[in-house]
Design an enzyme around this catalytic site. Sequence first.
Site, PDB file in Angstrom:
ATOM      1  N   CYS A 110       0.851  -1.185   0.000  1.00  0.00           N
ATOM      2  CA  CYS A 110       0.000   0.000   0.000  1.00  0.00           C
ATOM      3  C   CYS A 110       0.887   1.235   0.000  1.00  0.00           C
ATOM      4  CB  CYS A 110      -0.895  -0.007   1.249  1.00  0.00           C
ATOM      5  SG  CYS A 110      -2.063   1.370   1.327  1.00  0.00           S
ATOM      6  N   HIS A 153      -9.278  -3.497  -2.885  1.00  0.00           N
ATOM      7  CA  HIS A 153      -8.277  -2.802  -2.056  1.00  0.00           C
ATOM      8  C   HIS A 153      -8.657  -1.327  -1.907  1.00  0.00           C
ATOM      9  CE1 HIS A 153      -3.970  -2.019  -0.693  1.00  0.00           C
ATOM     10  NE2 HIS A 153      -4.392  -0.806  -0.995  1.00  0.00           N
ATOM     11  N   GLU A 154      -9.102  -0.735  -3.029  1.00  0.00           N
ATOM     12  CA  GLU A 154      -9.458   0.702  -2.989  1.00  0.00           C
ATOM     13  C   GLU A 154     -10.759   0.949  -2.245  1.00  0.00           C
ATOM     14  OE1 GLU A 154      -6.011   0.742  -4.817  1.00  0.00           O
ATOM     15  OE2 GLU A 154      -6.986   2.280  -3.639  1.00  0.00           O
ATOM     16  N   HIS A 157     -10.259   1.135   1.413  1.00  0.00           N
ATOM     17  CA  HIS A 157      -9.746   2.407   1.930  1.00  0.00           C
ATOM     18  C   HIS A 157     -10.891   3.369   2.247  1.00  0.00           C
ATOM     19  CE1 HIS A 157      -5.408   2.221   1.922  1.00  0.00           C
ATOM     20  NE2 HIS A 157      -5.337   1.871   0.645  1.00  0.00           N
TER      21      HIS A 157
HETATM   22  C1  LIG Z   1      -0.521  -5.202  -7.434  1.00  0.00           C
HETATM   23  C2  LIG Z   1       0.321  -4.018  -7.810  1.00  0.00           C
HETATM   24  N1  LIG Z   1       0.513  -3.045  -6.865  1.00  0.00           N
HETATM   25  C3  LIG Z   1       1.259  -1.973  -7.207  1.00  0.00           C
HETATM   26  N2  LIG Z   1       1.505  -0.980  -6.295  1.00  0.00           N
HETATM   27  N3  LIG Z   1       0.642  -0.860  -5.226  1.00  0.00           N
HETATM   28  C4  LIG Z   1      -0.622  -0.358  -5.466  1.00  0.00           C
HETATM   29  O1  LIG Z   1      -0.999   0.002  -6.566  1.00  0.00           O
HETATM   30  C5  LIG Z   1      -1.542  -0.223  -4.275  1.00  0.00           C
HETATM   31  C6  LIG Z   1      -2.855  -0.910  -4.544  1.00  0.00           C
HETATM   32  C7  LIG Z   1      -2.702  -2.371  -4.989  1.00  0.00           C
HETATM   33  C8  LIG Z   1      -2.070  -3.281  -3.935  1.00  0.00           C
HETATM   34  C9  LIG Z   1      -2.674  -4.648  -4.182  1.00  0.00           C
HETATM   35  C10 LIG Z   1      -3.897  -4.463  -5.005  1.00  0.00           C
HETATM   36  C11 LIG Z   1      -4.051  -2.995  -5.278  1.00  0.00           C
HETATM   37  C12 LIG Z   1      -1.716   1.282  -4.087  1.00  0.00           C
HETATM   38  N4  LIG Z   1      -2.587   1.589  -2.972  1.00  0.00           N
HETATM   39  O2  LIG Z   1      -2.124   1.604  -1.724  1.00  0.00           O
HETATM   40  C13 LIG Z   1      -3.854   2.102  -3.274  1.00  0.00           C
HETATM   41  O3  LIG Z   1      -4.712   2.058  -2.181  1.00  0.00           O
HETATM   42  C14 LIG Z   1       1.803  -1.869  -8.486  1.00  0.00           C
HETATM   43  F1  LIG Z   1       2.507  -0.799  -8.821  1.00  0.00           F
HETATM   44  C15 LIG Z   1       1.564  -2.893  -9.405  1.00  0.00           C
HETATM   45  N5  LIG Z   1       2.060  -2.845 -10.690  1.00  0.00           N
HETATM   46  C16 LIG Z   1       1.669  -3.825 -11.692  1.00  0.00           C
HETATM   47  C17 LIG Z   1       1.399  -3.117 -13.019  1.00  0.00           C
HETATM   48  N6  LIG Z   1       2.555  -2.325 -13.428  1.00  0.00           N
HETATM   49  C18 LIG Z   1       2.277  -1.656 -14.706  1.00  0.00           C
HETATM   50  C19 LIG Z   1       3.479  -0.835 -15.147  1.00  0.00           C
HETATM   51  O4  LIG Z   1       3.796   0.116 -14.126  1.00  0.00           O
HETATM   52  C20 LIG Z   1       4.109  -0.512 -12.849  1.00  0.00           C
HETATM   53  C21 LIG Z   1       2.893  -1.316 -12.384  1.00  0.00           C
HETATM   54  C22 LIG Z   1       3.209  -2.043 -11.072  1.00  0.00           C
HETATM   55  N7  LIG Z   1       0.809  -3.973  -9.050  1.00  0.00           N
HETATM   56 NI    NI Z   2      -3.663   1.130  -0.432  1.00  0.00          NI
END
Ligand SMILES: Cc1nc(NNC(=O)[C@H](CC2CCCC2)CN(O)CO)c(F)c(N2CCN3CCOC[C@@H]3C2)n1
Ligand code: NI
Length: 183
Positions: A110, A153-154, A157
């Site tokens: 997160c 996940h969102e 929040h």
């Molecule tokens: C799974 C993942 N979690 C990343 N980060 N965490 C987040 O998004 C948190 C939200 C996610 C955590 C688990 C489910 C939702 C943010 N949160 O706390 C919001 O509440 C990523 F960044 C990521 N990816 C995969 C796709 N990729 C495409 C190219 O660019 C990089 C990107 C990286 N996959």
């Molecule tokens: Ni989060």
Amino acid sequence: MITMKDIVREGHPALTKVSQEVDIPLSHEDKALLEEMIQFLKNSQNEEVAAKYNLRAGVGIAAPQLGINKKLMAIHFEDENGKLYSYGLANPKIVSHSVGKAYLAGGEGCLSVDRQVEGYVPRHARITLKATDMDNNPVNLRLKGYPSIVFQHEVDHLNGIMFYDHINKDDPFEVPDNARPIE
Ligand SMILES: Cc1nc(NNC(=O)[C@H](CC2CCCC2)CN(O)CO)c(F)c(N2CCN3CCOC[C@@H]3C2)n1
Ligand code: NI
């Protein structure tokens, strides 16, 4: 532009509050915020921009993470088939879900949590989500797999729930029965 300094971290009260629904049609302020949130996600996924502004990569973000307790969330990512999910949503609601569970095999993180938290985060495998989009149109999404996990996940929040609240304290890697790993 939104950068990491705008994202509140665990311990901040906004993260454990239930956020308020917003008026529809969206105010200019709420619509602009959703646009900024989507832009943050795009920036965070762009290597050059993320490096320049030191952004952690994100595929979703919720307004409470900006210290704003409104039911606003943004999602921006492509699934494994290259299908683009890009939404700025108001007042999202999970109106139905499967009995079956699913979890990301690699666990979750997160942007508001500056530490690794090990363990599986069991979630509904499939959900039906209703919301209003940035153009004030009703949205009705049936989600499964990776997209289903991200949206849940969102939505958590917006209800003051953090991903680690779902991890089994006694056995973080316990797999609930009929739960399916998502690679
Ligand atoms: C799974 C993942 N979690 C990343 N980060 N965490 C987040 O998004 C948190 C939200 C996610 C955590 C688990 C489910 C939702 C943010 N949160 O706390 C919001 O509440 C990523 F960044 C990521 N990816 C995969 C796709 N990729 C495409 C190219 O660019 C990089 C990107 C990286 N996959
Ligand atoms: Ni989060």
